[in-house]
Design an enzyme around this catalytic site. Structure first.
Site, PDB file in Angstrom:
ATOM      1  N   SER A   9      -6.206  33.964  13.742  1.00  0.00           N
ATOM      2  CA  SER A   9      -7.507  34.012  13.067  1.00  0.00           C
ATOM      3  C   SER A   9      -7.376  34.456  11.614  1.00  0.00           C
ATOM      4  O   SER A   9      -6.449  35.177  11.242  1.00  0.00           O
ATOM      5  CB  SER A   9      -8.448  34.964  13.798  1.00  0.00           C
ATOM      6  OG  SER A   9      -8.572  34.590  15.147  1.00  0.00           O
TER       7      SER A   9
HETATM    8  N1  SAH Z   1      -6.436  36.791  18.206  1.00  0.00           N
HETATM    9  C1  SAH Z   1      -5.549  35.657  18.072  1.00  0.00           C
HETATM   10  C2  SAH Z   1      -6.338  34.382  17.997  1.00  0.00           C
HETATM   11  C3  SAH Z   1      -6.000  33.538  19.103  1.00  0.00           C
HETATM   12  S1  SAH Z   1      -6.809  31.959  19.166  1.00  0.00           S
HETATM   13  C4  SAH Z   1      -4.686  35.802  16.842  1.00  0.00           C
HETATM   14  O1  SAH Z   1      -5.141  36.401  15.867  1.00  0.00           O
HETATM   15  O2  SAH Z   1      -3.560  35.291  16.842  1.00  0.00           O
HETATM   16  C5  SAH Z   1      -7.444  32.067  20.801  1.00  0.00           C
HETATM   17  C6  SAH Z   1      -6.440  32.228  21.896  1.00  0.00           C
HETATM   18  O3  SAH Z   1      -7.170  32.292  23.109  1.00  0.00           O
HETATM   19  C7  SAH Z   1      -5.471  31.050  22.052  1.00  0.00           C
HETATM   20  O4  SAH Z   1      -4.157  31.526  21.994  1.00  0.00           O
HETATM   21  C8  SAH Z   1      -5.799  30.479  23.419  1.00  0.00           C
HETATM   22  O5  SAH Z   1      -4.689  29.958  24.115  1.00  0.00           O
HETATM   23  C9  SAH Z   1      -6.399  31.680  24.117  1.00  0.00           C
HETATM   24  N2  SAH Z   1      -7.269  31.394  25.254  1.00  0.00           N
HETATM   25  C10 SAH Z   1      -8.163  30.399  25.430  1.00  0.00           C
HETATM   26  N3  SAH Z   1      -8.769  30.496  26.626  1.00  0.00           N
HETATM   27  C11 SAH Z   1      -8.264  31.605  27.230  1.00  0.00           C
HETATM   28  C12 SAH Z   1      -8.490  32.253  28.486  1.00  0.00           C
HETATM   29  N4  SAH Z   1      -9.357  31.790  29.388  1.00  0.00           N
HETATM   30  N5  SAH Z   1      -7.776  33.372  28.764  1.00  0.00           N
HETATM   31  C13 SAH Z   1      -6.874  33.875  27.890  1.00  0.00           C
HETATM   32  N6  SAH Z   1      -6.617  33.299  26.688  1.00  0.00           N
HETATM   33  C14 SAH Z   1      -7.303  32.184  26.355  1.00  0.00           C
END
Ligand code: SAH
Length: 218
Positions: free
Chosen positions: A64
């Site tokens: 993000s």
């Molecule tokens: N906070 C992270 C942003 C990640 S983007 C950072 O700063 O790097 C969102 C993430 O949520 C992705 O990696 C995706 O695979 C994950 N995601 C999506 N659905 C999910 C679920 N049901 N449970 C766990 N993770 C999930």
């Protein structure tokens, strides 16, 4: 100690994209001034690690935008005695930011490969208050519940019920809610007779996929 070539870009990020955009919480500013964000992005993107944007990670997911990480952390209002559940570990950058502020952080990532890489990165920081696992976070993590704080870092059609249920009394949950490609950042506060819901600013997150999220495209 070796000179950190990213010190200046990180200070600039803090001034311009975080403090400059209205983030005031000194604890959040302090942590973001310290965490080396470049270690959470792909090597060929390191020069962009402190820019004002999200960046692609493996498996089509994203790390993000720094402002959004700061904003969500500020809204979550994490204290040093809190236990925090994070859904969507991704790169693990937000996880580390939370780990410096909380007593303990439990983080769930749907994509096993991302979870594995995030666990490897955590080792660099020698923190002993983070647990990461790979499974569908829309069902929460009942083993360590209830939590003082829950942060969802992927966009949901609506807040998953199990997450609200795993929140302590007086607990707070922050989640992007809305359409598949555009959402609002929403804060839920658990009260004596239910929940208070406050919608904040518009945001864009990758979809929260799973049992209480969006259905996976086939
Ligand atoms: N906070 C992270 C942003 C990640 S983007 C950072 O700063 O790097 C969102 C993430 O949520 C992705 O990696 C995706 O695979 C994950 N995601 C999506 N659905 C999910 C679920 N049901 N449970 C766990 N993770 C999930």
């Amino acid at each position: 100690m070796a000179r950190d070539p990213y010190k200046y870009p990180r200070e600039r990020m803090l001034e311009k994209h975080i403090r400059g955009r209205g983030i005031e919480d000194p604890r959040v500013l302090d942590v973001m001034a310290q965490v080396p964000r470049h270690l959470f992005v792909r090597e060929n993107l390191r020069s962009q690690a402190y820019g004002d944007h999200a960046l692609p990670t493996e498996q089509g997911q994203t790390i993000s935008q720094p402002y959004i990480v700061a904003r969500m952390t500020e809204l979550l209002d994490v204290h040093s005695d809190h236990s925090v559940l994070e859904i969507g570990t991704g790169s693990g950058y937000q996880t580390i930011v939370l780990a410096y502020l909380a007593r303990v952080v439990y983080s769930l990532e749907r994509v096993p490969n991302l979870a594995r890489k995030a666990i490897e990165r955590m080792r660099l920081f020698k923190l002993d208050n983070v647990k990461i696992q790979a499974f569908d976070g829309t069902v929460g993590w009942s083993e360590w519940a209830p939590y003082d704080r829950i942060l969802v870092t992927a966009g949901a059609p609506e807040v998953p019920r199990p997450l609200l249920e795993q929140l302590k009394p007086d607990g707070r949950l922050v989640i992007p809610e809305g359409d598949r490609d555009r959402q609002e950042l929403v804060v839920y506060d658990k009260t004596e007779d239910g929940f208070e819901r406050h919608a904040m600013e518009p945001v864009m997150f990758v979809p929260l996929l799973g049992r209480y999220g969006w259905r996976e495209e086939t």
